[in-house]
Design a protein around this motif. Structure first.
Motif, short mmCIF file in Angstrom:
data_model
loop_
_atom_site.label_atom_id
_atom_site.label_comp_id
_atom_site.label_asym_id
_atom_site.label_seq_id
_atom_site.Cartn_x
_atom_site.Cartn_y
_atom_site.Cartn_z
N GLY A 93 8.28 -11.28 -0.01
CA GLY A 93 7.45 -11.11 1.17
C GLY A 93 7.59 -9.79 1.88
O GLY A 93 6.92 -9.55 2.89
N ASN A 94 8.41 -8.88 1.33
CA ASN A 94 8.67 -7.60 2.01
C ASN A 94 8.30 -6.37 1.21
O ASN A 94 8.68 -5.26 1.55
CB ASN A 94 10.15 -7.53 2.41
CG ASN A 94 10.51 -8.55 3.48
OD1 ASN A 94 9.94 -8.54 4.56
ND2 ASN A 94 11.42 -9.45 3.15
N GLY A 95 7.54 -6.54 0.13
CA GLY A 95 7.11 -5.40 -0.65
C GLY A 95 8.17 -4.89 -1.60
O GLY A 95 9.31 -5.37 -1.62
N ALA A 96 7.77 -3.89 -2.39
CA ALA A 96 8.66 -3.30 -3.40
C ALA A 96 8.86 -1.82 -3.09
O ALA A 96 7.97 -1.15 -2.56
CB ALA A 96 8.06 -3.48 -4.79
N ARG A 97 10.03 -1.34 -3.49
CA ARG A 97 10.38 0.06 -3.20
C ARG A 97 11.04 0.72 -4.40
O ARG A 97 11.66 0.06 -5.22
CB ARG A 97 11.32 0.15 -1.99
CG ARG A 97 10.70 -0.33 -0.70
CD ARG A 97 11.65 -0.28 0.48
NE ARG A 97 10.97 -0.62 1.72
CZ ARG A 97 10.34 0.24 2.51
NH1 ARG A 97 10.32 1.53 2.18
NH2 ARG A 97 9.72 -0.15 3.60
N SER A 106 13.87 3.59 -1.82
CA SER A 106 13.52 3.38 -0.41
C SER A 106 12.07 3.69 -0.05
O SER A 106 11.66 3.48 1.09
CB SER A 106 14.45 4.18 0.53
OG SER A 106 15.79 3.80 0.33
N SER A 107 11.27 4.20 -1.01
CA SER A 107 9.86 4.49 -0.74
C SER A 107 8.98 3.35 -1.25
O SER A 107 9.17 2.88 -2.38
CB SER A 107 9.43 5.79 -1.44
OG SER A 107 10.16 6.88 -0.92
N PRO A 108 8.01 2.89 -0.45
CA PRO A 108 7.13 1.81 -0.90
C PRO A 108 6.36 2.21 -2.16
O PRO A 108 6.04 3.38 -2.37
CB PRO A 108 6.18 1.62 0.28
CG PRO A 108 6.89 2.19 1.46
CD PRO A 108 7.71 3.33 0.91
N MET A 109 6.06 1.22 -2.98
CA MET A 109 5.27 1.48 -4.19
C MET A 109 4.30 0.33 -4.40
O MET A 109 4.48 -0.78 -3.89
CB MET A 109 6.16 1.69 -5.41
CG MET A 109 7.02 0.53 -5.79
SD MET A 109 8.05 0.91 -7.24
CE MET A 109 8.91 -0.66 -7.43
N SER A 110 3.24 0.61 -5.19
CA SER A 110 2.24 -0.42 -5.47
C SER A 110 1.62 -0.18 -6.83
O SER A 110 1.66 0.94 -7.37
CB SER A 110 1.16 -0.43 -4.39
OG SER A 110 0.48 0.82 -4.34
N VAL A 111 1.04 -1.24 -7.37
CA VAL A 111 0.43 -1.16 -8.70
C VAL A 111 -0.85 -0.33 -8.66
O VAL A 111 -1.44 -0.10 -7.60
CB VAL A 111 0.10 -2.57 -9.24
CG1 VAL A 111 1.38 -3.32 -9.51
CG2 VAL A 111 -0.80 -3.34 -8.28
N GLY A 112 -1.29 0.09 -9.86
CA GLY A 112 -2.53 0.83 -9.99
C GLY A 112 -3.76 -0.06 -9.89
O GLY A 112 -3.65 -1.28 -9.70
#
Length: 257
Positions: free
Chosen positions: A131-135, A138-144
């Protein structure tokens, strides 16, 4: 105050990286595990011992599942369980490669809630909590955002593109490979590749951490037939893995029939 599970995993992963790097270039005492289960080195065992000491001391009520530990049915009744691969990508480690990782997850009632995949030789710390995102570091990341299997860059082994798996035709995707399943999942989470899949039974310790990281980066992660992944099973395997952004995931499932 006790550290959160995620903080505990990150701190222990960094400690493991120092320990494992100390074996690089030295005697590894490589042995083959029974039943064709692959090689194991002195580094795998040393890291596993350290993980058991640190993590089980910190959380004595948690169950334990690790590739390099004797399994116990006690974990099946534990609410929270550590699911650990001391070195994922052991062959890469033996060959002097850099794409091996420490894969660590905490699973609660079958669902990963905290996860770290750490690549010491590349200085990459992938992490997530439910529930807190992925990093990454320490930097947030997201899928393409790729939506077409025919244009996708995928991480998969060569057998996975055999036509027998694709009754509706093998997509015109571009295939790449990394030896660590945990790293493959994390690379898709980072957006550097569009999807990953494997159609072989997958050990939980290879995928539990990466599955949470990829899911928290915005992907859908399931078994190869589209069913939700569940961990801490009596036989600790899943029916393969498929991970991609939700639109691309659905398109791949359609191709798989």
């Amino acid at each position: 105050m006790p550290a959160s599970d995620l903080t505990l995993l990150i701190e222990t992963a960094l400690q493991a990286g120092e320990l494992a790097r100390g074996f690089v270039g030295g005697a590894l005492d490589v042995q083959d595990k029974p039943d064709g289960a692959g090689p194991v080195t002195a580094a795998d065992l040393a890291v596993n011992d350290m993980f058991e000491d640190v993590l089980r001391t910190a959380r004595p009520d948690y169950g334990w599942l690790s590739e390099e530990s004797t399994d116990s049915a006690d974990r099946l009744t534990a609410k929270r369980v550590f699911v650990i691969d001391p070195i994922d990508g052991t062959r890469s480690f033996i060959e002097g490669g850099k794409t091996w990782s420490h894969s660590m997850a905490v699973v609660e009632d079958g669902i990963p809630v905290a996860a770290v995949v750490y690549l010491p030789m590349l200085n990459k710390v992938y992490s997530a909590s439910l529930g807190n995102g992925a990093r990454i570091n320490s930097s947030p990341m997201s899928v393409g955002h790729q939506q077409s299997p025919d244009n996708a860059n995928v991480l998969a082994t060569k057998p996975s593109v055999d036509p027998r798996f694709w009754p509706r035709g093998v997509p015109g995707m571009t295939r790449y490979h990394r030896p660590s399943l945990a790293y493959r999942l994390s690379l898709v989470a980072e957006g550097r590749f569009d999807a990953m899949f494997t159609f072989r039974p997958s050990w939980e310790w290879d995928i539990a951490a990466g599955a949470l990281i990829l899911s928290e980066a915005g992907a859908r992660v399931t078994d190869r037939r589209g069913a939700a992944l569940k961990f801490n099973n009596k036989i600790p395997q899943t029916d393969g893995v498929l991970g991609a952004n939700p639109v691309l995931h659905a398109a791949f499932l359609d191709k798989l029939g």
